[in-house]
Design a protein around this motif. Structure first.
Motif, mmCIF file in Angstrom:
data_model
loop_
_atom_site.group_PDB
_atom_site.id
_atom_site.type_symbol
_atom_site.label_atom_id
_atom_site.label_comp_id
_atom_site.label_asym_id
_atom_site.label_seq_id
_atom_site.Cartn_x
_atom_site.Cartn_y
_atom_site.Cartn_z
ATOM 1 N N PHE A 176 8.212 -33.009 -38.152
ATOM 2 C CA PHE A 176 9.101 -31.881 -37.895
ATOM 3 C C PHE A 176 8.345 -30.562 -37.940
ATOM 4 O O PHE A 176 7.261 -30.455 -38.514
ATOM 5 C CB PHE A 176 10.237 -31.863 -38.931
ATOM 6 C CG PHE A 176 11.041 -33.131 -38.977
ATOM 7 C CD1 PHE A 176 12.054 -33.357 -38.067
ATOM 8 C CD2 PHE A 176 10.779 -34.101 -39.932
ATOM 9 C CE1 PHE A 176 12.795 -34.525 -38.105
ATOM 10 C CE2 PHE A 176 11.504 -35.273 -39.978
ATOM 11 C CZ PHE A 176 12.521 -35.492 -39.065
ATOM 12 N N LEU A 177 8.971 -29.553 -37.336
ATOM 13 C CA LEU A 177 8.412 -28.202 -37.329
ATOM 14 C C LEU A 177 9.547 -27.200 -37.269
ATOM 15 O O LEU A 177 10.510 -27.386 -36.513
ATOM 16 C CB LEU A 177 7.490 -28.003 -36.117
ATOM 17 C CG LEU A 177 6.958 -26.578 -35.883
ATOM 18 C CD1 LEU A 177 5.896 -26.260 -36.925
ATOM 19 C CD2 LEU A 177 6.379 -26.446 -34.470
ATOM 20 N N PHE A 178 9.444 -26.135 -38.072
ATOM 21 C CA PHE A 178 10.416 -25.037 -38.001
ATOM 22 C C PHE A 178 9.940 -24.037 -36.956
ATOM 23 O O PHE A 178 8.780 -23.598 -36.978
ATOM 24 C CB PHE A 178 10.571 -24.351 -39.359
ATOM 25 C CG PHE A 178 11.325 -25.161 -40.358
ATOM 26 C CD1 PHE A 178 12.717 -25.231 -40.319
ATOM 27 C CD2 PHE A 178 10.660 -25.866 -41.349
ATOM 28 C CE1 PHE A 178 13.421 -25.980 -41.246
ATOM 29 C CE2 PHE A 178 11.354 -26.613 -42.272
ATOM 30 C CZ PHE A 178 12.744 -26.681 -42.217
ATOM 31 N N LEU A 179 10.819 -23.671 -36.047
ATOM 32 C CA LEU A 179 10.459 -22.743 -34.981
ATOM 33 C C LEU A 179 10.219 -21.333 -35.525
ATOM 34 O O LEU A 179 10.944 -20.864 -36.408
ATOM 35 C CB LEU A 179 11.556 -22.687 -33.918
ATOM 36 C CG LEU A 179 11.710 -23.911 -33.016
ATOM 37 C CD1 LEU A 179 12.805 -23.676 -31.993
ATOM 38 C CD2 LEU A 179 10.399 -24.220 -32.311
ATOM 39 N N THR A 180 9.211 -20.683 -34.984
ATOM 40 C CA THR A 180 8.909 -19.284 -35.304
ATOM 41 C C THR A 180 8.561 -18.562 -34.015
ATOM 42 O O THR A 180 8.248 -19.184 -32.992
ATOM 43 C CB THR A 180 7.722 -19.172 -36.283
ATOM 44 O OG1 THR A 180 6.584 -19.819 -35.713
ATOM 45 C CG2 THR A 180 8.056 -19.811 -37.630
#
Length: 445
Positions: free
Chosen positions: A59-63
């Motif tokens: 997973f990755l949190f969008l920035t």
């Protein structure tokens, strides 16, 4: 006569033994075959489990990030350079690190007559003996407040050594003369500052006497070299100084640029010189120019570059980034284009180069950046794609608009008709095939 029963009994016993031996052999063969079969089945089951096992989701949190088209080019460096000649034959030793600003009349080195190299080595050894003895006395706690002298310059020494190890690991020795000069200057400054402290040591006094006697005998044959003007001191020369003047950057053609890039070699320091030979040079203007040829295949990435007026560049050879290099020329050529950039920043970091690798960042935009591999149903040129996100503990698929891309990433935004919205801090799947839309996000994931 009656027959002796012993041979008959022995024959019966041997026959029974043979039958037991055969049965035992069959039993061992059966056990071995069973074990081999069991191991084969276990291996097969393990293989099937691994083959069927799904990859763990990542997973990755969008920035919000910057995205740019990147083009790697070779640049020809053009700057103001005035070359100065050697006043006599001899061996030149520079006292000023390359890239340093010097004033007119400042001592930048000395020339020792030819044949005096052995005398120079003797003086260096005598000076090193004095310094080594001072370090020994310092370690013994002598010299009062001399500790502060020897602690001075530690950062400069560590930095130079760090760069030295990096250069050796990369098999690049172009900066070693500069590093050697910087270290020598730091050490000489320490020695000069340490003169004020008295160690009261007979051995040190004897070594100082030997050094002073050698230096006094050599004074008559040493010629000090002073800077003939103010500017940035450049120790290395390549013979192109008269050709590559700043005015030429405004008229150089693509063909001429290719020829110079092909013949450009790393500048070299001159040690043994003859009277009238090029010795050093000064750059008296802060302007430097980067002339690049852009192949046709890379032109599409740099569309709109001329209208931008400036561009961000990075040089991997020295780790320098120039945020705004001015675009002074951008002209079409037969098989590409000619690009000339100008900057007044970090001139001292480029003086040891005539040709430098550059990465040009064009068409920079900022937005929600995702790896292309995270997009669903995407191929190059698409304007829409899917993106698997985590919403309410479940994996869902959002539809996004592709704003811009480069080789690895894309900037996206939610489509108006998408059932799910992507924004800053939205969690996305980096490997979308690991989970299906509608699947719950559990601890096992």
């Amino acid at each position: 006569m009656s027959r002796n029963p012993r041979p008959v009994q022995q024959e019966i016993a041997r026959s029974n033994y043979d039958r037991r031996f055969q049965r035992e052999g069959k039993r061992r063969s059966f056990i071995a075959a069973s074990v081999a079969l069991i191991l084969l089945c276990l291996t097969l089951l393990l293989f099937l489990r691994i083959w069927q096992r799904r990859p763990q989701p990542r997973f990755l949190f969008l920035t919000e990030e910057w995205l740019a088209q990147e083009v790697d080019l070779d640049a020809l460096l053009i700057r103001d350079e005035t070359v100065y000649k050697a006043p006599l034959d001899g061996i030149f030793r520079a006292f000023v690190p390359q890239g340093s600003k010097v004033a007119k009349g400042a001592r930048i080195g000395q020339i020792l007559p030819e044949g005096d190299l052995e005398e120079v080595r003797k003086m260096d050894k005598a000076n090193n003996d004095v310094n080594d003895r001072r370090y020994e006395l310092f370690a013994e706690g002598k010299g009062g407040n001399a500790a502060r002298v020897f602690e001075a310059g530690e950062n400069a020494i560590h930095r130079s050594l760090h760069v030295f190890y990096d250069q050796v690991a990369a098999d690049d020795y172009s900066k070693l003369p500069e590093l050697e000069m910087e270290l020598r200057l730091v050490m000489e400054q320490r020695v000069e500052d340490a003169q004020a402290f008295s160690f009261k040591d007979e051995e040190l006094d004897r070594l100082i006497s030997i050094r002073d006697r050698l230096e006094e005998n050599a004074l008559d044959s040493i010629r000090n070299i002073s800077s003939e003007a103010s500017g940035i001191f450049i120790r290395q020369l390549d013979g192109l100084e008269l050709d590559l003047v700043p005015e030429y950057a405004l008229s150089i053609t693509a063909k001429e640029l290719k020829n110079y890039l092909a013949q450009a070699t790393p500048p070299q320091s001159v040690e043994e010189v003859k009277s009238g030979q090029d010795l050093y040079k000064l750059s008296r203007s802060p302007d430097q120019y980067f002339a690049c040829f852009i192949p046709t295949a890379s032109l599409a990435k740099l569309s709109g570059l001329e209208e931008a007026g400036y561009v961000r560049i990075y040089c991997p050879a020295n780790g320098i980034t120039i945020e705004k290099a001015n675009i002074v020329r951008f002209e079409a050529a037969a098989d590409g284009a000619l690009l000339v950039l100008q900057s007044r920043r970090n001139l001292e970091s480029f003086v040891s180069m005539r040709k430098a690798p550059l990465t040009i960042y064009a068409n920079e935009s900022k937005g929600l950046r995702v790896p292309k591999s995270a997009l669903v149903d995407y191929s190059q040129g698409n304007v829409e794609a899917g993106l698997k996100i985590v919403d309410g503990g479940y994996v869902q698929e959002a539809r996004v608009k592709i704003l811009t891309t480069n080789e690895e990433y894309a900037l996206v935004e939610s489509l108006p008709d998408s059932p799910y919205t992507v924004e800053v801090s939205t969690m996305i799947l980096l490997n979308p095939d690991s989970m299906a839309a509608g699947e719950p996000l559990t601890d096992n994931n």
